[in-house]
Design a protein around this motif. Structure first.
Motif, PDB file in Angstrom:
ATOM      1  N   HIS A 159     -65.953  67.828  37.440  1.00 32.19           N
ATOM      2  CA  HIS A 159     -65.996  68.059  38.899  1.00 32.19           C
ATOM      3  C   HIS A 159     -67.334  68.977  39.276  1.00 32.19           C
ATOM      4  O   HIS A 159     -67.879  68.230  40.139  1.00 32.19           O
ATOM      5  N   GLU A 162     -69.573  65.444  38.697  1.00 34.55           N
ATOM      6  CA  GLU A 162     -70.196  64.763  39.728  1.00 34.55           C
ATOM      7  C   GLU A 162     -70.585  65.795  41.584  1.00 34.55           C
ATOM      8  O   GLU A 162     -71.005  64.654  41.850  1.00 34.55           O
ATOM      9  N   ARG A 163     -70.591  67.294  41.363  1.00 39.85           N
ATOM     10  CA  ARG A 163     -70.882  67.014  43.494  1.00 39.85           C
ATOM     11  C   ARG A 163     -72.537  67.428  42.630  1.00 39.85           C
ATOM     12  O   ARG A 163     -73.220  67.155  43.330  1.00 39.85           O
ATOM     13  N   PRO A 166     -73.366  63.108  42.693  1.00 36.67           N
ATOM     14  CA  PRO A 166     -72.567  62.210  42.593  1.00 36.67           C
ATOM     15  C   PRO A 166     -72.521  60.656  42.612  1.00 36.67           C
ATOM     16  O   PRO A 166     -73.529  59.906  42.747  1.00 36.67           O
ATOM     17  N   SER A 169     -72.295  60.582  37.020  1.00 28.32           N
ATOM     18  CA  SER A 169     -71.686  61.259  36.443  1.00 28.32           C
ATOM     19  C   SER A 169     -70.407  60.394  35.204  1.00 28.32           C
ATOM     20  O   SER A 169     -70.900  60.750  34.729  1.00 28.32           O
ATOM     21  N   ARG A 172     -64.683  59.366  36.035  1.00 25.61           N
ATOM     22  CA  ARG A 172     -63.885  59.268  37.731  1.00 25.61           C
ATOM     23  C   ARG A 172     -62.496  59.600  37.566  1.00 25.61           C
ATOM     24  O   ARG A 172     -61.436  59.584  36.363  1.00 25.61           O
ATOM     25  N   GLY A 216     -63.922  59.188  30.858  1.00 24.29           N
ATOM     26  CA  GLY A 216     -65.868  59.013  31.377  1.00 24.29           C
ATOM     27  C   GLY A 216     -65.999  58.964  29.704  1.00 24.29           C
ATOM     28  O   GLY A 216     -65.276  58.967  28.903  1.00 24.29           O
TER      29      GLY A 216
END
Length: 247
Positions: A159, A162-163, A166, A169, A172, A216
Motif C-alpha cells: 500500500h 502504491e501511494r 499510484p 507500483s 493489484r 505483483g
C-alpha cells in the motif's frame, strides 16, 4: 650512398613518431585521471550495491530521505537476477493454521499426485516441513505467527508503494479467495479468474474470504522504483562489479 643519406631522415621521423606517441599516451592518462577524479568526487551520500528488489527499495528510501544515491550493478538493467523471475501474493493475515498443511492426507490422493508431478521441488520441501512439525513441538504455531507477521508487513509495504507511485507500483489488490479448480499461473486478483464457474455447472468456482490480498511482480516494482529514484536525482551505473572496499 643513397641509403646512407636516408638514415638521418628516417631517424628524425622515428623520433617524431615516438614524441607523438608519448604525447598521446600522456593525454590519454590525463583524461583517465580526470574521469576518475570526476567520478570519485561526485557528492554521493550513499552507494547501494545491487539493483534487485532489496537494493532499489533501499535506494528509494534513501532518496525519499533527501540523500544523493548511486546504485551499481554488474548487470545491464534493474532486477536482472532473482527479482526478475519472481512473482507472488501478499496477505496481511493467514487465516489457516500451518498445522493444517503438515498433514499430507488432508490434500487427498489426487491433490498429492498433482503437486508431486507438477512441483517436485515444492513436494520435497513440503514433506520436510511436515516432518519438522511432528518432531518439533510448537513449530507449526511459531511458523503460523511468523507468516502472519510477514503478511501484515508485506501488505502494508504494498500500500505504501502504491501511494508513492499510484498506478505504477505493479500491485493489484483484491480479496482473498479459495478456488475449487486451481490452475497455474494463478492470480487471485484477476477478474477473469474470480468469475470462473465449476466445470459443467453455473456455480462459482471461487469463494471469497474477508481479508485483502495483493499480487505483483518484483521486476515491475523494481522498474517503477528505479524511475522514481532517477526522478529524485539518483544515479544507476550498470556493468559495474563491486570488488570490495579500497585498501
Amino acid at each position: 650512398r643513397a641509403a646512407a643519406a636516408a638514415r638521418p631522415a628516417a631517424a628524425t621521423a622515428l623520433r617524431s613518431c615516438r614524441r607523438v606517441a608519448a604525447g598521446a599516451e600522456a593525454l590519454s592518462a590525463s583524461a583517465r585521471r580526470s574521469s576518475t577524479a570526476a567520478l570519485s568526487t561526485r557528492p554521493y551520500d550513499a552507494v547501494v550495491v545491487g539493483a534487485g528488489i532489496v537494493g532499489v527499495t533501499t535506494a528509494h528510501a534513501l532518496c525519499a530521505a533527501g540523500l544523493r544515491v548511486c546504485v551499481i550493478d554488474r548487470h545491464s538493467h534493474v532486477a536482472a537476477e532473482t527479482s526478475w523471475v519472481s512473482s507472488g501474493q501478499l496477505e496481511p493475515v493467514r487465516v489457516d493454521h500451518m498445522r493444517a498443511y503438515s498433514d499430507p492426507a488432508a490434500l487427498g490422493v489426487r491433490g498429492l499426485f498433482r503437486i508431486a508431478t507438477g512441483f517436485p521441488r515444492w513436494t520435497i520441501n513440503y514433506l520436510l516441513y511436515a516432518l519438522r512439525c511432528r518432531l518439533v513441538d510448537g513449530a507449526a504455531d511459531q511458523m503460523t505467527e511468523d507468516i502472519r507477521a510477514m503478511g501484515r508487513a508485506s501488505i502494508a509495504a504494498a500500500h505504501e508503494f502504491e501511494r508513492a507511485m499510484p498506478g505504477r507500483s505493479g500491485f493489484r489488490f483484491g480479496r482473498s479467495t479459495i478456488t475449487s479448480e486451481c490452475s497455474f499461473p494463478l492470480d487471485p486478483t484477476d477478474p477473469a479468474m474470480l468469475a470462473r464457474t465449476r466445470s459443467g455447472s453455473a456455480e462459482p468456482a471461487v469463494t471469497f474470504r474477508a481479508h485483502e490480498v495483493a499480487t505483483g511482480s518484483p521486476s515491475d516494482l523494481c522498474e517503477a522504483l528505479e524511475a522514481d529514484c532517477r526522478a529524485r536525482g539518483a544515479d544507476f551505473r550498470y556493468g559495474c562489479e563491486y570488488l570490495g572496499p579500497a585498501g
